[in-house]
Scaffold this active site. Structure first.
Site, PDB file in Angstrom:
ATOM      1  N   CYS A  61      29.376  60.608  55.494  1.00 37.08           N
ATOM      2  CA  CYS A  61      30.552  60.057  56.182  1.00 37.08           C
ATOM      3  C   CYS A  61      30.112  58.982  57.174  1.00 37.08           C
ATOM      4  O   CYS A  61      28.926  58.745  57.375  1.00 37.08           O
ATOM      5  CB  CYS A  61      31.309  61.151  56.924  1.00 37.08           C
ATOM      6  SG  CYS A  61      30.362  61.879  58.284  1.00 37.08           S
ATOM      7  N   CYS A  75      27.674  59.988  59.844  1.00 39.83           N
ATOM      8  CA  CYS A  75      26.256  60.014  59.451  1.00 39.83           C
ATOM      9  C   CYS A  75      25.618  58.649  59.699  1.00 39.83           C
ATOM     10  O   CYS A  75      24.526  58.549  60.257  1.00 39.83           O
ATOM     11  CB  CYS A  75      26.118  60.366  57.973  1.00 39.83           C
ATOM     12  SG  CYS A  75      26.675  62.022  57.541  1.00 39.83           S
ATOM     13  N   ASP A 125      31.884  17.804  53.689  1.00 42.05           N
ATOM     14  CA  ASP A 125      30.924  16.706  53.576  1.00 42.05           C
ATOM     15  C   ASP A 125      31.390  15.842  52.406  1.00 42.05           C
ATOM     16  O   ASP A 125      31.974  16.352  51.449  1.00 42.05           O
ATOM     17  CB  ASP A 125      29.530  17.274  53.300  1.00 42.05           C
ATOM     18  CG  ASP A 125      28.538  16.186  52.930  1.00 42.05           C
ATOM     19  OD1 ASP A 125      28.404  15.230  53.700  1.00 42.05           O
ATOM     20  OD2 ASP A 125      27.944  16.288  51.844  1.00 42.05           O
ATOM     21  N   ASP A 173      26.508  20.548  51.080  1.00 39.94           N
ATOM     22  CA  ASP A 173      25.544  20.841  50.021  1.00 39.94           C
ATOM     23  C   ASP A 173      24.376  21.689  50.500  1.00 39.94           C
ATOM     24  O   ASP A 173      23.492  22.030  49.739  1.00 39.94           O
ATOM     25  CB  ASP A 173      25.031  19.558  49.367  1.00 39.94           C
ATOM     26  CG  ASP A 173      24.254  18.669  50.344  1.00 39.94           C
ATOM     27  OD1 ASP A 173      23.951  19.126  51.459  1.00 39.94           O
ATOM     28  OD2 ASP A 173      23.966  17.511  49.994  1.00 39.94           O
ATOM     29  N   ASP A 180      23.359  19.182  55.627  1.00 36.96           N
ATOM     30  CA  ASP A 180      24.509  19.760  56.329  1.00 36.96           C
ATOM     31  C   ASP A 180      24.174  21.098  56.987  1.00 36.96           C
ATOM     32  O   ASP A 180      25.053  21.736  57.569  1.00 36.96           O
ATOM     33  CB  ASP A 180      25.665  19.974  55.343  1.00 36.96           C
ATOM     34  CG  ASP A 180      26.129  18.681  54.713  1.00 36.96           C
ATOM     35  OD1 ASP A 180      26.318  17.708  55.453  1.00 36.96           O
ATOM     36  OD2 ASP A 180      26.296  18.635  53.484  1.00 36.96           O
TER      37      ASP A 180
END
Length: 728
Positions: A13, A16, A418, A615, A619
């Site tokens: 769960c 845990c 871009d 790309d 960038d």
């Protein structure tokens, strides 16, 4: 700092996962720890000069969980998962063998009036193996939590079933006239184990995307060793091996073709249905399909370094990262278990000490509260949705690097694209051929014949156009490049000059073409003029053209109320010309790569969630600065490092799909959390006996156990319904 993935067993769960996370973070050498219940993995970043992998393993083991370093071999990992599932299935069958007779004897026979001699002793014999053999894991987990002064879901199960079991032992030995609850304890543990088995099956389905990718890679490769072709396992390949691939075969690993040519089906990676032509010097990617022709290639990436392995790792990391909304569930789980135990004790005390009901009645109340309140469903609500969401994205070629990205994407209000390679095709193409003698094909032949000797991108674009028209280029003598101006050479017996309009003006007047040249340049195109023996033949315009999908993507984003910007290092005239074709109103031109991140930061000042699409190479700073960095695959290695989302199809339309997927996933998470909380909120008061004074109806621990197990499975199944939706 070192980052290591650990495979953990024994988690049941959210409590845990929280317990292990907190245990690891107590070590000052651990910088970061993330434990994911659904993938059963812990990602730990630590200072290796102050601690070690062995120390981290011992911390997790001290908490009562099994642990090992996660294997890079995905097939071994999958085999272990299947073995665990089979062990769990055997345990469920073992439990059912004892629990079903106990249920029939303790409840069904009682309801229809059948009395069994020595019933309590038989039930004691049936319930004991379930309580201590099947329930051993539950006790181990609960005791471990108690050692660390905390509680988890197993604490509730252990308390509830132990109370029912040991009270029944007392009744059997010392008060045979009272009701016993052996069958309730046995059925409850069985329900828990059945629920965990169904969860494990369902969670396995949520990671189908990874399994599908794993199955794409071939198991055997044909390698040239000492001049002979031999078959070896792909796992045994090393960098530098020379591998032969025959028609119809999958390429085993990444590499570079050294001999031969073919067309490769890369649809598994890019989603593009058309095969890609490959020749000597071109790269090939593991798991893609060779359509025709045999070729040899040199392995450059093997094992965990192949593109396919990196994609699988990327998806696993995404599924392991918590979405911000998951922290809400973790906080609730941390406080929920102690509160439930308190409510159980209070309910018992009120019914037994205050109202004066029999001890067995108050015990049923206490056990039912403990059982029905187990927060399994709450712990599964977010990670299962993240797993399915990232898996669906991967199938569409949209790699989402984390739950945080998947959750944030639907809030995007500004998308900055871009220009080069993202909105445009990224390479120049011939757009216009204007001949003064109306012979465009002849003009292209002469110009391309000269330009074939130039390495300039514009020259290559003209040559490519000639190839598209299947024009046979002529031999050129006395070729000469004129730096910054153009090229010249002898075509047949004629002297040809191809160059910039400014340069050709020195040789011949361009009066007839000046208006057209100006128009083309205003549209962001580069113009070259062809001159033969000082006579102007015509002009050719070249431009980096917009991608067809970019026009559609911009339109749909704007219709969704998202502001679209274009950012580029190009001059304003070219940028505005491209923006006009795309329908973009906001243009950031003449921006240097290092300044792109600053522009993103300025847009973020307005409080909007900003996405950057690029790309992934120049960038990278802007992708990192943006709230969501979306990388086009053209810069794969950097993109995977920097972007939150990687678009493997190189399609800007996938930006829209990623946003839609985010909306769908978050909607599913909220649905899951609502039902998990609604279920607990409604179930606890009923289990505490709130309706008993009015209706006389009391919630049985058995029904509470069934409902608890069903709630967890229903959350997982509700999440899997996402797969029915199509993202367009």
């Amino acid at each position: 700092m070192r980052k290591v993935d650990f495979r953990i067993t024994g988690m049941h769960c959210a409590s845990c996962a929280t317990l292990i996370t907190n245990g690891l973070q107590k070590d000052p050498a651990v910088k970061y720890a993330n434990v994911n219940l659904t993938t059963e993995k812990a990602t730990v970043e630590f200072d290796e000069s102050r601690t070690s992998e062995a120390k981290i393993i011992s911390i997790i083991q001290s908490l009562g969980y099994g642990v090992e370093i996660s294997s890079l071999d995905k097939y071994k990992e999958e085999a272990k998962r299947k073995k665990k599932l089979m062990d769990l299935k055997k345990l469920v069958i073992f439990s059912l063998i004892f629990a079903i007779p106990a249920f029939l004897m303790g409840m069904v026979f009682m309801w229809i009036g059948i009395e069994i001699p020595y019933k309590n002793y038989i039930l004691f014999a049936l319930a004991t193996p379930v309580q201590f053999i099947v329930g051993r894991r539950i006790y181990q987990s609960a005791i471990s939590a108690l050692k660390h002064k905390t509680a988890n879901m197993d604490s509730l199960i252990a308390l509830g079933t132990s109370a029912a079991y040991f009270f029944s032992v007392y009744v059997t030995l010392f008060a045979p006239m009272q009701d016993q609850y052996f069958e309730a304890a046995a059925i409850l543990i069985t329900f828990v184990m059945v629920g965990r088995y169904l969860e494990a099956v369902a969670k396995g389905k949520t990671s189908e995307a990874i399994k599908k990718l794993m199955n794409l890679s071939p198991k055997i490769a044909i390698v040239i060793k000492n001049g002979k072709e031999i078959k070896i396992k792909v796992d045994e390949l090393i960098v530098g091996d020379i591998i032969i691939v025959k028609p119809g075969e999958r390429i085993p690993v990444d590499g570079i073709i050294i001999n031969g040519e073919s067309a490769i089906d890369e649809s598994m990676l890019t989603g593009e249905s058309m095969p890609v032509e490959k020749k000597k010097g071109d790269t090939v990617i593991g798991a893609t399909i060779n359509k025709y022709g045999s070729f040899k290639f040199k392995a450059t990436k093997v094992g965990a370094n192949t593109t396919l392995s990196q994609i699988i790792k990327l998806i696993e990391d995404a599924q392991g990262k918590k979405a911000p909304i998951q922290r809400f569930a973790d906080k609730i789980s941390a406080y929920f278990v102690p509160v439930v135990i308190a409510i159980s004790l209070i309910a018992f005390s009120i019914w037994y000490f205050v109202i004066g009901m029999p001890f067995s009645f108050a015990l049923i109340i206490a056990v039912s509260v403990l059982v029905i309140a187990c927060p399994c469903a709450l712990g599964l609500a977010t990670p299962t949705a993240i797993m399915v969401g990232t898996g669906m994205g991967a199938e569409k070629g949209i790699l989402i690097k984390g739950g945080d990205a998947l959750e944030t994407a639907h809030k995007i209000k500004v998308v900055v694209f871009d220009k080069t390679g993202t909105l445009t095709k990224g390479k120049p193409e011939v757009t216009d051929i204007i001949s003064l003698n109306k012979k465009e094909k002849e003009l292209l032949e002469i110009t391309a014949s000269i330009e074939q000797h130039s390495e300039h991108p514009l020259a290559q674009a003209i040559v490519q156009k000639a190839k598209d028209f299947r024009i046979n280029l002529k031999k050129i003598r006395s070729f000469k490049a004129i730096p910054g101006h153009g090229v010249e050479g002898i075509y047949g017996k004629n002297k040809i000059i191809v160059g910039k309009p400014e340069y050709l003006k020195r040789i011949r007047s361009l009066t007839k073409l000046e208006e057209k040249i100006s128009e083309l340049e205003n549209n962001g195109k580069t113009v070259v003029v062809t001159c033969m023996n000082k006579k102007i033949l015509g002009i050719i315009a070249i431009a980096d053209t917009p991608r067809p999908d970019s026009i559609s993507a911009v339109k749909v984003l704007q219709q969704s109320g998202i502001f679209v910007y274009m950012i580029t290092g190009d001059n304003k005239r070219t940028a505005n010309a491209i923006a006009k074709q795309l329908g973009i109103n906001h243009v950031l031109a003449e921006v240097l790569p290092e300044d792109k991140a600053k522009k993103i930061k300025e847009l973020q000042k307005h409080g909007k969630i900003v996405a950057m699409v690029g790309d992934g190479i120049n960038d990278a700073p802007a992708l990192a600065q943006a709230d969501i960095g979306i990388a086009i695959r053209s810069g794969t290695d950097v993109a995977m490092e920097t972007g939150n989302i990687v678009l493997m199809n190189n399609s800007t339309l996938d930006v829209i799909k990623a946003i839609k997927l985010s909306k769908m996933t978050l909607k599913k998470i909220k649905q899951n959390m609502f039902w998990a909380l609604f279920y607990n909120s409604m179930g606890i008061p009923i289990a505490a006996g709130l309706l008993y004074p009015v209706t006389g109806w009391l919630l049985s621990p058995v029904i509470a156990g069934g409902a608890m197990a069903l709630s967890s499975v229903s959350v997982v199944l509700n999440t899997l319904l996402m797969k029915r939706y199509k993202i367009k």
